[in-house]
Design a protein around this motif. Structure first.
Motif, PDB file in Angstrom:
ATOM      1  N   SER A  24      -4.715  10.244  -0.869  1.00  8.18           N
ATOM      2  CA  SER A  24      -4.164   9.116  -1.631  1.00  8.18           C
ATOM      3  C   SER A  24      -3.920   7.685  -1.087  1.00  8.18           C
ATOM      4  O   SER A  24      -3.956   6.953  -1.689  1.00  8.18           O
ATOM      5  CB  SER A  24      -2.552   9.577  -1.949  1.00  8.18           C
TER       6      SER A  24
ATOM      7  N   GLY B 257       1.170   6.633  -6.926  1.00  6.75           N
ATOM      8  CA  GLY B 257       0.128   7.449  -7.382  1.00  6.75           C
ATOM      9  C   GLY B 257       0.145   8.989  -6.833  1.00  6.75           C
ATOM     10  O   GLY B 257      -0.157   9.809  -7.680  1.00  6.75           O
TER      11      GLY B 257
ATOM     12  N   ILE C 150      -5.734   6.681  -8.005  1.00  5.51           N
ATOM     13  CA  ILE C 150      -4.936   7.832  -7.031  1.00  5.51           C
ATOM     14  C   ILE C 150      -4.494   8.997  -7.870  1.00  5.51           C
ATOM     15  O   ILE C 150      -4.865   9.856  -7.207  1.00  5.51           O
ATOM     16  CB  ILE C 150      -3.807   7.049  -6.566  1.00  5.51           C
TER      17      ILE C 150
ATOM     18  N   ALA D  64      -5.626   4.549  -2.664  1.00 10.02           N
ATOM     19  CA  ALA D  64      -5.000   3.317  -2.862  1.00 10.02           C
ATOM     20  C   ALA D  64      -5.584   2.170  -2.101  1.00 10.02           C
ATOM     21  O   ALA D  64      -5.432   1.056  -2.872  1.00 10.02           O
ATOM     22  CB  ALA D  64      -3.549   3.322  -2.058  1.00 10.02           C
TER      23      ALA D  64
ATOM     24  N   LYS E 254      -5.159   1.289 -10.868  1.00  8.95           N
ATOM     25  CA  LYS E 254      -5.088   1.457  -9.475  1.00  8.95           C
ATOM     26  C   LYS E 254      -4.315   2.768  -9.380  1.00  8.95           C
ATOM     27  O   LYS E 254      -4.610   3.843  -8.717  1.00  8.95           O
ATOM     28  CB  LYS E 254      -4.053   0.432  -8.584  1.00  8.95           C
TER      29      LYS E 254
ATOM     30  N   THR F 141       0.850  -1.159   0.020  1.00  6.14           N
ATOM     31  CA  THR F 141       0.019  -0.129   0.019  1.00  6.14           C
ATOM     32  C   THR F 141       0.847   1.192  -0.169  1.00  6.14           C
ATOM     33  O   THR F 141       0.298   2.259  -0.639  1.00  6.14           O
ATOM     34  CB  THR F 141      -0.924  -0.015   1.176  1.00  6.14           C
TER      35      THR F 141
ATOM     36  N   LEU G 222       2.293   1.535  -3.476  1.00  4.47           N
ATOM     37  CA  LEU G 222       1.279   2.088  -4.503  1.00  4.47           C
ATOM     38  C   LEU G 222       0.782   3.623  -4.202  1.00  4.47           C
ATOM     39  O   LEU G 222       0.533   4.314  -4.951  1.00  4.47           O
ATOM     40  CB  LEU G 222      -0.146   1.277  -4.285  1.00  4.47           C
ATOM     41  N   THR G 223       0.814   3.993  -2.959  1.00  8.49           N
ATOM     42  CA  THR G 223       0.339   5.332  -2.513  1.00  8.49           C
ATOM     43  C   THR G 223       1.325   6.374  -2.937  1.00  8.49           C
ATOM     44  O   THR G 223       1.004   7.544  -3.497  1.00  8.49           O
ATOM     45  CB  THR G 223       0.186   5.584  -0.838  1.00  8.49           C
TER      46      THR G 223
ATOM     47  N   SER H 262      -8.665   1.325  -4.565  1.00 14.23           N
ATOM     48  CA  SER H 262      -7.981   0.773  -5.661  1.00 14.23           C
ATOM     49  C   SER H 262      -7.789  -0.799  -5.594  1.00 14.23           C
ATOM     50  O   SER H 262      -8.022  -1.605  -6.355  1.00 14.23           O
ATOM     51  CB  SER H 262      -6.698   1.424  -6.404  1.00 14.23           C
ATOM     52  N   GLU H 263      -7.371  -1.048  -4.056  1.00 13.25           N
ATOM     53  CA  GLU H 263      -7.099  -2.388  -3.699  1.00 13.25           C
ATOM     54  C   GLU H 263      -8.015  -3.436  -3.691  1.00 13.25           C
ATOM     55  O   GLU H 263      -8.023  -4.531  -3.619  1.00 13.25           O
ATOM     56  CB  GLU H 263      -6.176  -2.452  -2.749  1.00 13.25           C
TER      57      GLU H 263
ATOM     58  N   GLY I 172      -2.102  -5.653  -0.158  1.00 11.24           N
ATOM     59  CA  GLY I 172      -2.210  -4.371   0.273  1.00 11.24           C
ATOM     60  C   GLY I 172      -3.268  -4.382   1.571  1.00 11.24           C
ATOM     61  O   GLY I 172      -4.090  -5.155   1.718  1.00 11.24           O
TER      62      GLY I 172
END
Length: 256
Positions: free
Chosen positions: A187, A67, A126, A191, A122, A60, A63-64, A194-195, A202
């Motif tokens: 954000s 993004g 974000i 995330a 994903k 996570t 990804l955060t 999106s997960e 995540g």
């Protein structure tokens, strides 16, 4: 540092009192753990279950951050273009506002259909979450530059590029960082949402699995992790702001 401590002890005290009240209510009314676990039970699960969710947390965070960086870059670039080219602002600014009226939770399944279950949908989610606050705040900051200083720069023979980088951009930084702080908190939630679309790991996946198995304590662990990440990102942006916009923060401290 002293001012941070003086300002922070009151909300910290309120949070501690809320946890004490929560713990007391759980024990007095004997609330089942599967319904609402006590803070102590959530804490124990958070410590004991580290091996279970640590890879979800790392996923996570990655990804955060990715993004957020993409969304911030797109927001800043779009804000500059719309400010420098007024005709673009008149054409596309309403579209930017309309884009925020589309619920992300509705748009997310469409992105999966169009782009699959990989990283791209994903990151798009974000980016959309982070883009709007940064673009709008930056444009407002650029437009609020002092008219008198703009006239002075023109009288001094400065070019449009010099006026932008020497005057408009520095004065827009406080507004830009306001947008960055808002997007930093959004954000993390973007995330997690999106997960939910079908990621393999995540915090969103960890929360979904915990909820489906009625592990309410793990759901609360996920909630607190999301809150902690949001606070950390917010604090990081605030720290960077104090270094980059030192003249603004010093002025605020002096006036305070």
């Amino acid at each position: 540092m002293k001012q941070v401590v003086l300002r922070g002890w009151r909300p910290t005290l309120v949070i501690i009192l809320l946890f004490i009240l929560w713990e007391s209510a759980s024990r007095v009314f004997e609330i089942p753990e599967w319904l609402i676990p006590s803070p102590s039970q959530v804490w124990e699960e958070g410590i004991a279950g580290w091996a279970v969710y640590n890879h979800h947390l790392y996923s996570t965070i990655l990804l955060t951050v990715t993004g957020f960086l993409i969304g911030s870059s797109v927001g800043i670039i779009v804000a500059i273009l719309l400010h420098v080219i007024p005709i673009f602002r008149n054409m596309f600014y309403p579209l930017i506002i309309f884009s925020q009226n589309i619920p992300i939770i509705v748009l997310a399944p469409l992105l999966v259909i169009w782009f699959g279950f990989g990283m791209l949908p994903k990151l798009i989610i974000i980016t959309l979450v982070c883009f709007f606050p940064i673009a709008v705040s930056t444009m407002d900051g650029l437009r609020q530059t002092s008219t008198e200083l703009l006239h002075y720069m023109k009288m001094a023979g400065a070019t449009k590029r010099q006026t932008f980088w020497k005057l408009e951009w520095p004065h827009a930084l406080p507004s830009l960082f306001s947008g960055l702080k808002i997007s930093a908190t959004y954000s993390v939630m973007g995330a997690v949402i999106s997960e939910w679309l079908g990621a393999k790991e995540g915090i969103g996946v960890y929360m979904t699995l915990a909820s489906s198995s009625f592990r309410t304590d793990r759901v609360f662990v996920a909630i607190f992790l999301i809150m902690l990440l949001s606070l950390l990102f917010f604090a990081l942006i605030t720290l960077i702001e104090k270094r980059v916009v030192a003249w603004k923060t010093k002025g605020v401290e002096t006036n305070g």
